[in-house]
Design a protein around this motif. Sequence first.
Motif, PDB file in Angstrom:
ATOM      1  N   HIS A  12     -13.109  11.023 -13.838  1.00 39.43           N
ATOM      2  CA  HIS A  12     -12.710  10.517 -15.157  1.00 39.43           C
ATOM      3  C   HIS A  12     -11.805   9.286 -15.073  1.00 39.43           C
ATOM      4  O   HIS A  12     -11.307   8.823 -16.082  1.00 39.43           O
ATOM      5  N   ARG A  13     -11.636   8.739 -13.858  1.00 44.90           N
ATOM      6  CA  ARG A  13     -10.765   7.572 -13.706  1.00 44.90           C
ATOM      7  C   ARG A  13     -11.612   6.316 -13.542  1.00 44.90           C
ATOM      8  O   ARG A  13     -12.499   6.253 -12.712  1.00 44.90           O
ATOM      9  N   LEU A  14     -11.294   5.313 -14.332  1.00 49.02           N
ATOM     10  CA  LEU A  14     -11.946   4.013 -14.231  1.00 49.02           C
ATOM     11  C   LEU A  14     -10.928   3.038 -13.663  1.00 49.02           C
ATOM     12  O   LEU A  14      -9.814   2.928 -14.158  1.00 49.02           O
ATOM     13  N   MET A  15     -11.317   2.348 -12.624  1.00 45.27           N
ATOM     14  CA  MET A  15     -10.404   1.422 -11.979  1.00 45.27           C
ATOM     15  C   MET A  15     -11.127   0.103 -11.792  1.00 45.27           C
ATOM     16  O   MET A  15     -12.302   0.069 -11.452  1.00 45.27           O
ATOM     17  N   CYS A  16     -10.422  -0.975 -12.054  1.00 41.53           N
ATOM     18  CA  CYS A  16     -10.971  -2.283 -11.713  1.00 41.53           C
ATOM     19  C   CYS A  16      -9.853  -3.142 -11.145  1.00 41.53           C
ATOM     20  O   CYS A  16      -8.682  -2.956 -11.465  1.00 41.53           O
ATOM     21  N   ARG A  17     -10.243  -4.043 -10.295  1.00 42.40           N
ATOM     22  CA  ARG A  17      -9.288  -4.935  -9.642  1.00 42.40           C
ATOM     23  C   ARG A  17      -9.946  -6.311  -9.617  1.00 42.40           C
ATOM     24  O   ARG A  17     -10.965  -6.509  -8.969  1.00 42.40           O
ATOM     25  N   MET A  18      -9.369  -7.245 -10.377  1.00 40.25           N
ATOM     26  CA  MET A  18      -9.966  -8.573 -10.468  1.00 40.25           C
ATOM     27  C   MET A  18      -8.904  -9.658 -10.422  1.00 40.25           C
ATOM     28  O   MET A  18      -7.832  -9.508 -11.011  1.00 40.25           O
ATOM     29  N   PRO A  19      -9.207 -10.761  -9.761  1.00 37.75           N
ATOM     30  CA  PRO A  19      -8.267 -11.878  -9.730  1.00 37.75           C
ATOM     31  C   PRO A  19      -8.099 -12.512 -11.104  1.00 37.75           C
ATOM     32  O   PRO A  19      -9.023 -12.485 -11.925  1.00 37.75           O
ATOM     33  N   THR A  20      -6.949 -13.087 -11.333  1.00 38.66           N
ATOM     34  CA  THR A  20      -6.627 -13.707 -12.620  1.00 38.66           C
ATOM     35  C   THR A  20      -7.678 -14.726 -13.033  1.00 38.66           C
ATOM     36  O   THR A  20      -8.091 -14.767 -14.188  1.00 38.66           O
ATOM     37  N   LYS A  68       0.839  -1.200   0.000  1.00 39.77           N
ATOM     38  CA  LYS A  68       0.000   0.000   0.000  1.00 39.77           C
ATOM     39  C   LYS A  68       0.876   1.253   0.000  1.00 39.77           C
ATOM     40  O   LYS A  68       0.857   2.047   0.943  1.00 39.77           O
ATOM     41  N   GLU A  69       1.632   1.426  -1.061  1.00 37.15           N
ATOM     42  CA  GLU A  69       2.478   2.597  -1.241  1.00 37.15           C
ATOM     43  C   GLU A  69       2.781   2.733  -2.722  1.00 37.15           C
ATOM     44  O   GLU A  69       2.530   1.823  -3.504  1.00 37.15           O
ATOM     45  N   GLY A  70       3.292   3.869  -3.109  1.00 38.98           N
ATOM     46  CA  GLY A  70       3.672   4.076  -4.496  1.00 38.98           C
ATOM     47  C   GLY A  70       2.535   4.602  -5.353  1.00 38.98           C
ATOM     48  O   GLY A  70       1.384   4.707  -4.923  1.00 38.98           O
ATOM     49  N   ILE A  71       2.862   4.942  -6.579  1.00 34.50           N
ATOM     50  CA  ILE A  71       1.923   5.601  -7.475  1.00 34.50           C
ATOM     51  C   ILE A  71       0.733   4.717  -7.811  1.00 34.50           C
ATOM     52  O   ILE A  71      -0.402   5.187  -7.897  1.00 34.50           O
ATOM     53  N   PHE A  72       0.938   3.429  -8.004  1.00 34.96           N
ATOM     54  CA  PHE A  72      -0.176   2.542  -8.371  1.00 34.96           C
ATOM     55  C   PHE A  72      -1.212   2.477  -7.246  1.00 34.96           C
ATOM     56  O   PHE A  72      -2.413   2.591  -7.486  1.00 34.96           O
ATOM     57  N   TYR A  73      -0.750   2.336  -6.018  1.00 37.00           N
ATOM     58  CA  TYR A  73      -1.685   2.308  -4.890  1.00 37.00           C
ATOM     59  C   TYR A  73      -2.394   3.653  -4.731  1.00 37.00           C
ATOM     60  O   TYR A  73      -3.596   3.706  -4.464  1.00 37.00           O
ATOM     61  N   GLU A  74      -1.664   4.748  -4.923  1.00 32.16           N
ATOM     62  CA  GLU A  74      -2.279   6.075  -4.794  1.00 32.16           C
ATOM     63  C   GLU A  74      -3.353   6.292  -5.863  1.00 32.16           C
ATOM     64  O   GLU A  74      -4.417   6.857  -5.583  1.00 32.16           O
ATOM     65  N   LEU A  75      -3.097   5.850  -7.092  1.00 28.22           N
ATOM     66  CA  LEU A  75      -4.110   5.964  -8.148  1.00 28.22           C
ATOM     67  C   LEU A  75      -5.343   5.143  -7.779  1.00 28.22           C
ATOM     68  O   LEU A  75      -6.481   5.587  -7.945  1.00 28.22           O
ATOM     69  N   TYR A  76      -5.127   3.938  -7.271  1.00 29.52           N
ATOM     70  CA  TYR A  76      -6.222   3.074  -6.834  1.00 29.52           C
ATOM     71  C   TYR A  76      -6.998   3.709  -5.683  1.00 29.52           C
ATOM     72  O   TYR A  76      -8.226   3.796  -5.699  1.00 29.52           O
ATOM     73  N   ARG A  77      -6.272   4.192  -4.681  1.00 26.64           N
ATOM     74  CA  ARG A  77      -6.889   4.745  -3.467  1.00 26.64           C
ATOM     75  C   ARG A  77      -7.742   5.969  -3.761  1.00 26.64           C
ATOM     76  O   ARG A  77      -8.803   6.160  -3.183  1.00 26.64           O
ATOM     77  N   HIS A  78      -7.287   6.811  -4.688  1.00 27.08           N
ATOM     78  CA  HIS A  78      -8.004   8.051  -4.989  1.00 27.08           C
ATOM     79  C   HIS A  78      -9.004   7.911  -6.136  1.00 27.08           C
ATOM     80  O   HIS A  78      -9.694   8.873  -6.464  1.00 27.08           O
ATOM     81  N   SER A  79      -9.103   6.744  -6.738  1.00 28.37           N
ATOM     82  CA  SER A  79      -9.980   6.585  -7.907  1.00 28.37           C
ATOM     83  C   SER A  79     -11.438   6.946  -7.642  1.00 28.37           C
ATOM     84  O   SER A  79     -12.078   7.521  -8.525  1.00 28.37           O
TER      85      SER A  79
END
Length: 188
Positions: free
Chosen positions: A119-127, A103-114
């Motif tokens: 205008h941001r679309l975020m999805c998180r899905m298992p393989t 839970k750090e870095g740019i990827f987590y921050e983009l996810y956290r603030h989505s």
Amino acid sequence: KKRGLPYSPGSVEIRCGHSNSDTLAGIGCFCLLLDEIGLYKQTAGASGGDAIFRTLTPAVATYVRKENVKDDNGNDVIDDDGNVVQKDMYDGKIICISSPRSKEGIFYELYRHSPDVKHRLMCRMPTWKVNINHTEESLHNLFPEMTEEEFSMEFGAMFSGMAGQTFFSRDMVEIAFKNNLKLKSNGE
């Protein structure tokens, strides 16, 4: 054509970048794909994840057009001076894909603030939900050496330390308390 850009078929250029944002700054691109952004370095400087993302984000702003604002009936909205109200429509896109990590870095921050960025679309899905060729069990069988935490991040789309996840694997706790049997039960 007016801007001196090629306009014949085949004028789209696909360019593969690298991890130094300084030499990539100033490019114009329609779609920026940042692959495995969760693994970008967490350091200051031109090769840090934050610097790469923030330096290259303006590259997609080149692709903007005007669009008339419509009312609920589909008619153009007119301002007080009798002009059609227009808004900027940005066609450039940034796609960030990665297996989550901590839970750090740019990827987590983009996810956290989505949720706060309209205008941001975020999805998180298992393989196993995305790739029909895999099940959770088949992936466990293919990668039996992975700890539960590693598996959850790599294939389960879980950031390290999310609810229900242990930060340290059982093996790491066992090693830490190996020579201290008195405190072993406290660690467990």
